[in-house]
Design a protein around this motif. Structure first.
Motif, mmCIF file in Angstrom:
data_model
loop_
_atom_site.group_PDB
_atom_site.id
_atom_site.type_symbol
_atom_site.label_atom_id
_atom_site.label_comp_id
_atom_site.label_asym_id
_atom_site.label_seq_id
_atom_site.Cartn_x
_atom_site.Cartn_y
_atom_site.Cartn_z
ATOM 1 N N GLU A 135 -7.398 2.929 -1.971
ATOM 2 C CA GLU A 135 -7.852 2.553 -3.316
ATOM 3 C C GLU A 135 -8.994 3.431 -3.817
ATOM 4 O O GLU A 135 -9.190 3.562 -5.027
ATOM 5 C CB GLU A 135 -8.307 1.077 -3.325
ATOM 6 C CG GLU A 135 -7.202 0.062 -3.045
ATOM 7 C CD GLU A 135 -6.243 -0.109 -4.224
ATOM 8 O OE1 GLU A 135 -6.469 0.512 -5.286
ATOM 9 O OE2 GLU A 135 -5.248 -0.851 -4.057
ATOM 10 N N TRP A 179 -6.885 -0.079 3.264
ATOM 11 C CA TRP A 179 -6.876 -0.461 1.846
ATOM 12 C C TRP A 179 -7.957 0.295 1.075
ATOM 13 O O TRP A 179 -7.702 0.874 0.032
ATOM 14 C CB TRP A 179 -7.108 -1.981 1.777
ATOM 15 C CG TRP A 179 -7.287 -2.554 0.413
ATOM 16 C CD1 TRP A 179 -6.299 -2.902 -0.465
ATOM 17 C CD2 TRP A 179 -8.531 -2.895 -0.233
ATOM 18 N NE1 TRP A 179 -6.845 -3.428 -1.614
ATOM 19 C CE2 TRP A 179 -8.208 -3.433 -1.497
ATOM 20 C CE3 TRP A 179 -9.875 -2.787 0.136
ATOM 21 C CZ2 TRP A 179 -9.198 -3.869 -2.392
ATOM 22 C CZ3 TRP A 179 -10.848 -3.221 -0.753
ATOM 23 C CH2 TRP A 179 -10.513 -3.751 -2.000
ATOM 24 N N LEU A 195 0.842 -1.205 0.000
ATOM 25 C CA LEU A 195 0.000 0.000 0.000
ATOM 26 C C LEU A 195 0.877 1.254 0.000
ATOM 27 O O LEU A 195 0.624 2.213 -0.725
ATOM 28 C CB LEU A 195 -0.929 0.012 1.224
ATOM 29 C CG LEU A 195 -2.179 -0.860 1.137
ATOM 30 C CD1 LEU A 195 -2.925 -0.849 2.475
ATOM 31 C CD2 LEU A 195 -3.115 -0.379 0.018
#
Lengths: 579, 587
Positions: B135, B131, B68
């Motif tokens: 994203e 996450w 990430l």
């Protein structure tokens, strides 16, 4: 900054300039002034002297003495424990832990601990009582649990400091340690400061004008002074000495009775490395059966008592089958009370001390923690105090006799105002609020030159138009004996500590019987007895998790155990040979 | 996500689960599948593909965190807040827009999970949050704004040792709850010497039963794997002997000195009580390195205004206090209540509850330290609820003692995978017995196909809380010349959100410093807080008038300040709030 003092704003600039000038002058001029508390009045050991004293002990008595370094302080000092115990296996024998100096200004405790270490070390092998004691028992002595604070005794200017050297923002202004006291009269001591001001809440006592007390408006009295710790308002917030150097008072940083958000307590219990080291020491030394704490908390002049409270201890069990208490304990358990009373009786017997100031309030202190958190037998004494005299043997000194500097916008009345004070007695309007201080004043004048600093006028940059005087009790003088008293204190304390170590539990197997029942089947019986005085566990020790129980194991050599358990754990075994 | 992409992601993650880091390192970014319609709420082409249908171990968390950070260097920083007892890093993902403002000065939300070793999905919820934010920030303006304004400190597990022990060893759904530092539970001087034992070596710790005509247990008519207690007047056929294990230390007791035992969520300094009052307290508060690491982190991040610590299970949105004699201040209760109320909408089957009165009293719990000692608004969600099995509210099910919801769900949706059938085994003390029962991944942890939804809903609740943390902004500045070269500058500073810049608890105990509102651009002659703008009442601040101190800016409220300044501008007003952030406006 708690409760700012209304004050004039004019002259701010001038004061700021003067403040800078004063700050520039102070360092040079302090060096020239010898401290009143000279080494011959108080022949105490500073950290270097302590360190070399214990090293010498260790090198001279290698078979008996071991020095353990248990914590590094924020100020760069080391907290040391001296272990006295013969040969191998000292950590497996019943042990007494002595903790001194958690309350930093209490230097006499450290002297007691060092004296006992030296005396027992040299007595081992020559004195039969001491030899027998240290063959059976181990004594750990934490000589100075808060060396950063104790160091203030040896610094100039000298001031009572209760906290270690961790930086701390007392007044929450995002600046750290920016407003400590200053030695305005240049006598090498930080005492109190009184500012003549008709708006002040304090007055000089008519009988002893050197003593200050709060005016009682109900009696028609009006104040004449504001009272602060000696110093200037370095950060210009109209609060005096409210953010002095230093962080955590070790004797307020243990879990039992810990008070969040209170002065000197730190941000959470066991935050200070010194406090953590004490807590950890119990874990690493399950052989510690009893603890003796030298400091302002006492339970030997007045023993801890059980107070009946409904439902305090329930009969629930935890996963390991132990009883649990349904809520926090407010007093010692009923089964423990007689032992506290008996040890206190013996203390009074052995030391000849019958009366003295009552215990300082309990709040995160080492003594209460030893019993309530760690489940050990725990005893505590101040070791010395200004004699109370027979006439006041039953008197409970008043709290609040000290100038309440915090309420005036200056923090740390505790630190500079004197030893941790006693808890309030029963309300009694007729009682003299200055009784304790009058006695202390009288005794110090007779016995300790400079023990009370007479008020003298100084010019103060923050109060250019007012009369400001500096004076009051010399730091440390009310908590620590002068040289003339020290030897008898050390001897008394040694007698008691040796006696207390002799009371520890000591288990033995008795009456082992083997009875043949039929071919190859035997019944084995054994009695486990405790030949010491104290039970193997206090009542709380049985409840608490950490003190171990007595483990009895039958070790077989190929035989089979037909019935019964090879390993049994026993709860408290009472002392005096019972089994 | 298209089926093909899903399969790809699942396959990639599957490899990871088996072979660890190497496989993940070599896996390239997934490519968006042509011909697929993006489903809402999920990234169609994640730069860091992660399957949210499994429970990741320590190495996998590190790998996801590092990927990430690599994929979103301006959005995610990967680090550690300290080491666990066994020396594992306690991973931290800091998620914010690093190009806007200073991360450690933005109002922040702290999120952790898995404080109890067996309560593992807190980590996945926390990790999913990091996450998802990374994203989706380019797709969803609300997320992008959130990361401009807020910092999220995400610690997926604050108990990595316990997590490893749960994953790697045979266990029940409830073991270990403790961390793994050895403790002598039975007081015999030996440590962790009588733990559970996997008698039949199948990798699961289940129950032991023994056939006994005088036993008090029966086999269910509906499901032979299920044991039910006989009625008081009903004959039984089995006795239940507890979890798999034997008396390892020969003291007459079975499994009495297991891994640990202490309760990491009873080790916190606020209202801590020793073991004889609070089971699991351990020797003293902060005795565990993991507790200490979190405390050190929170004390060094004064911008943390809200917190969430994920547990399982029961479908609860918990707040403090943990004890009747403790209080949450009334004005803070109003903030909690509003967030909790929205939470019950976001999380069907969850109830907003007060810890001590609605669940059980706790001494020394984590959420109480956060609020009590630091004044931080803190929730603890008990993830997963039996409501999720068949979406039937508690109490509205048809009672059937021969069936149980979890067993029925296992038969109908997991096809029997969740329960080990009874298997004969020879016990060293009890002789021939049988072992069987639910696997550790069942009843508390969430079945894979439901995990992403649980993660998303809980994240949405926590993001709602993050959104409602204080946000201080200089709203307007008015300048009025008053002659002799002087100006009167009046600024309105607003808090645009529900929570105040200082909770009542914070104010009452002076925990964080006051908010500072300062003026630059002229010599300040006097400064005031305008207490009543309509009647023009003001209180002067004589000391440091250029930097006005205010105790708090209320939620959805304003503070008006005023200066008399030599000069005519331009002036810059800055609000600097420990928990409300820093913002300037010039005029």
């Amino acid at each position: 900054m708690r409760g700012t003092q209304p004050g004039g704003t004019p002259g701010r600039l001038r004061r700021a300039i003067e403040r800078r000038l004063l700050a520039a002058f102070i360092p040079g001029f302090l060096l020239l002034v010898p401290a009143l508390q000279a080494q011959d009045t108080y022949p105490y050991h500073d950290d270097d002297a302590l360190s070399s004293a214990v090293r010498e002990l260790e090198s001279r008595h290698g078979n008996l003495v071991q020095v353990l370094e248990v914590a590094n302080t924020p100020g760069g000092a080391v907290v040391r424990a001296v272990r006295l115990g013969a040969g191998e296996g000292a950590d497996d024998r019943p042990a007494l832990l002595v903790v001194a100096g958690a309350y930093g200004p209490h230097l006499v405790g450290t002297e007691v601990a060092l004296h006992v270490a030296r005396s027992l070390a040299s007595g081992y092998g020559t004195d039969s009582t001491i030899t027998r004691l240290l063959d059976r028992t181990t004594i750990y002595l934490v000589l100075a649990a808060n060396p950063d604070a104790a160091a203030a005794f040896f610094e100039r200017p000298q001031r009572e400091r209760t906290r270690n050297a961790s930086p701390y923002d007392d007044d929450r202004d995002a600046e750290v340690d920016e407003d400590g006291p200053e030695d305005l009269d240049g006598n090498g001591l930080i005492t109190m400061m009184r500012v003549l001001d008709p708006a002040g809440e304090w007055l000089a006592d008519p009988e002893n004008p050197e003593l200050m007390r709060k005016a009682d408006p109900v009696k028609g009295e009006s104040g004449a002074y504001r009272v602060y710790v000696e110093g200037i308002d370095n950060d210009g917030d109209e609060a005096w000495n409210e953010d002095p150097p230093g962080g955590i008072d070790v004797n307020r940083n243990l879990p039992r009775g810990y008070e969040f958000f209170s002065e000197g307590a730190g941000l959470y219990p066991v935050e200070a490395p010194e406090a953590r080291a004490i807590a950890q020491f119990y874990l690493e030394h399950p052989n510690i059966a009893a603890v003796y704490v030298l400091g302002p908390q006492d339970n030997l002049l007045e023993a801890w008592k059980h107070e009946r409270e409904r439902g305090a201890v329930g009969t629930g069990e935890d996963g390991a089958g132990r009883r649990r208490s349904r809520r926090p304990l407010t007093s010692v358990l009923e089964v423990d009370e007689p032992y506290f009373a008996e040890v206190a009786r013996r203390f009074r017997d052995i030391t000849g001390l019958e009366s003295g100031p009552s215990s300082a309030p309990s709040s995160g202190d080492v003594l209460a923690s030893a019993y309530y958190d760690m489940g050990r037998w725990a005893f505590g004494s101040r070791a010395w105090w200004i004699p109370t005299g027979d006439d006041s043997s039953d008197e409970v000194p008043e709290a609040g006799a000290e100038p309440d500097a915090a309420a005036e916008g200056a923090a740390e009345a505790d630190e500079t105002g004197g030893p941790q004070r006693s808890r309030p007695g029963k309300a009694d309007k007729e009682k003299d609020p200055l009784e304790t201080e009058r006695r202390e004043l009288r005794w110090l004048r007779e016995n300790v030159p400079g023990g009370f600093v007479e008020w003298s006028e100084v010019s103060h940059p923050d109060f250019p138009d007012r009369t400001v005087e500096v004076g009051g009790f010399a730091p440390f003088a009310r908590l620590n004996p002068p040289a003339s008293e020290l030897d008898s204190v050390l001897a008394r304390q040694e007698r008691f500590i040796v006696a207390l170590a002799g009371l520890l539990p000591s288990v033995t197997l008795r009456d082992v019987e083997v009875e043949s029942l039929s071919d190859g089947v035997y019944r084995i019986k054994a009695r486990v007895a405790n030949e010491g005085f104290l039970p193997t566990l206090s009542g709380l020790g049985e409840l608490a998790r950490w003190p171990r129980r007595v483990r009895v194991e039958v070790v077989t050599d190929g035989q089979e155990i037909a019935s019964g358990q090879a390993v049994q754990l026993l709860g408290a075994i009472p002392g005096s040979g019972q089994g | 996500m298209s089926t093909a992409a899903g399969r790809l992601a699942a396959r990639v993650a599957g490899i990871v689960a088996m072979t660890g880091l190497v496989a993940l390192m070599t896996a390239g970014p997934a490519v968006a599948q042509a011909g697929a319609l993006a489903a809402l709420g999920s990234p169609p082409d994640p730069k860091v593909p992660v399957s949210w249908d499994r429970y990741y171990d320590h190495a996998a968390v590190e790998d996801i965190g590092r990927r990430l950070e690599e994929a979103y260097p301006d959005r995610c920083r990967f680090g550690s807040i300290g080491k666990s007892y066994e020396g594992r890093d306690i991973w931290l993902l800091t998620v914010t827009n690093f190009r806007v403002g200073e991360a450690d000065r933005k109002p922040a939300m702290y999120i952790d999970g898995n404080i109890h070793s067996n309560e593992i999905q807190g980590q996945e919820i926390a990790l999913y949050t990091a996450w998802y934010l990374c994203e989706m920030a380019d797709r969803v303006p609300w997320v992008s704004d959130l990361l401009d304004d807020r910092t999220m400190y995400i610690v997926p597990t604050i108990n990595p040792d316990g997590r490893a022990a749960f994953i790697e060893s045979p266990n029940t759904p409830s073991s270990p709850r403790s961390g793994v530092a050895p403790r002598d539970d039975d007081g015999d001087g030996l440590f962790d010497e009588d733990d559970l034992d996997d008698l039949n070596g199948d990798g699961h710790i289940t129950m032991m039963r023994r056939r006994d005509p005088n036993g008090r247990w029966l086999v269910s008519r509906e499901d032979p794997r299920l044991m039910i207690r006989a009625r008081p007047d009903e004959p039984g056929e089995y006795e239940i002997l507890g979890y798999e294990g034997f008396d390892n230390d020969n003291d007459g007791r079975v499994n009495e000195d297991r891994t640990g035992y202490y309760d990491p969520n009873r080790n916190w300094p606020w209202l801590w009580q020793p073991q004889y009052v609070q089971s699991g307290a351990d020797a003293y508060p902060t005795s565990l390195p993991e507790t200490q690491a979190v405390i050190d982190f929170v004390l060094s991040h004064e911008n943390i205004a809200g917190a969430q610590t994920y547990h399982n299970s029961g479908g609860m949105i918990l707040r403090g206090p943990g004890q009747a004699q403790d209080v949450v201040r009334p004005s803070d209760v109003r903030v909690y209540d509003r967030i909790g109320e929205i939470g019950e909408t976001i999380l069907p089957g969850y109830r907003y509850m007060v810890l001590w009165s609605d669940l059980y009293p706790v001494w020394g719990g984590e959420l109480d330290w956060f609020y009590g000692a630091r004044g931080i608004l803190t929730f603890s969600n008990e993830l997963w609820t039996s409501y999720n099995y068949f979406r039937i509210e508690r109490g509205e099910e048809t009672p059937d003692r021969h069936d149980r919801t979890d067993y029925r769900f296992d038969r109908l949706l997991l096809f029997g995978e969740a329960v080990v059938p009874w298997t004969p085994v020879e016990h060293p003390t009890y002789g021939p017995i049988e072992v069987g029962g639910v696997k550790k991944q069942y009843t508390r942890a969430i079945p894979g196909f439901m995990l992403a939804e649980e993660a998303h809903r809980n994240m949405a609740f926590t993001l709602f809380q993050a959104h409602q943390l204080p946000l201080a902004k200089v709203d307007s500045i008015a300048v009025r010349p008053i002659g002799q070269g002087l100006s009167e500058v009046t600024a309105i500073v607003a808090n645009k959100r529900l929570a105040p810049t200082h909770t009542q608890q914070d104010q009452d105990h002076r925990i964080s410093r006051p908010d500072w509102i300062s003026l630059e651009g002229g010599d300040v002659v006097a400064g005031f807080v305008v207490t009543d703008p309509l009647q023009d009442l003001a209180v002067e601040q004589e000391r440091r008038p250029a930097r006005i101190e205010v105790e708090s800016i209320p939620g959805m409220g304003t503070v008006t300040v005023r200066w008399i300044v030599r000069g005519s501008g331009p002036f810059t007003v800055t609000v600097d709030s420990p928990k409300g952030g820093v913002h300037s406006l010039s005029r």
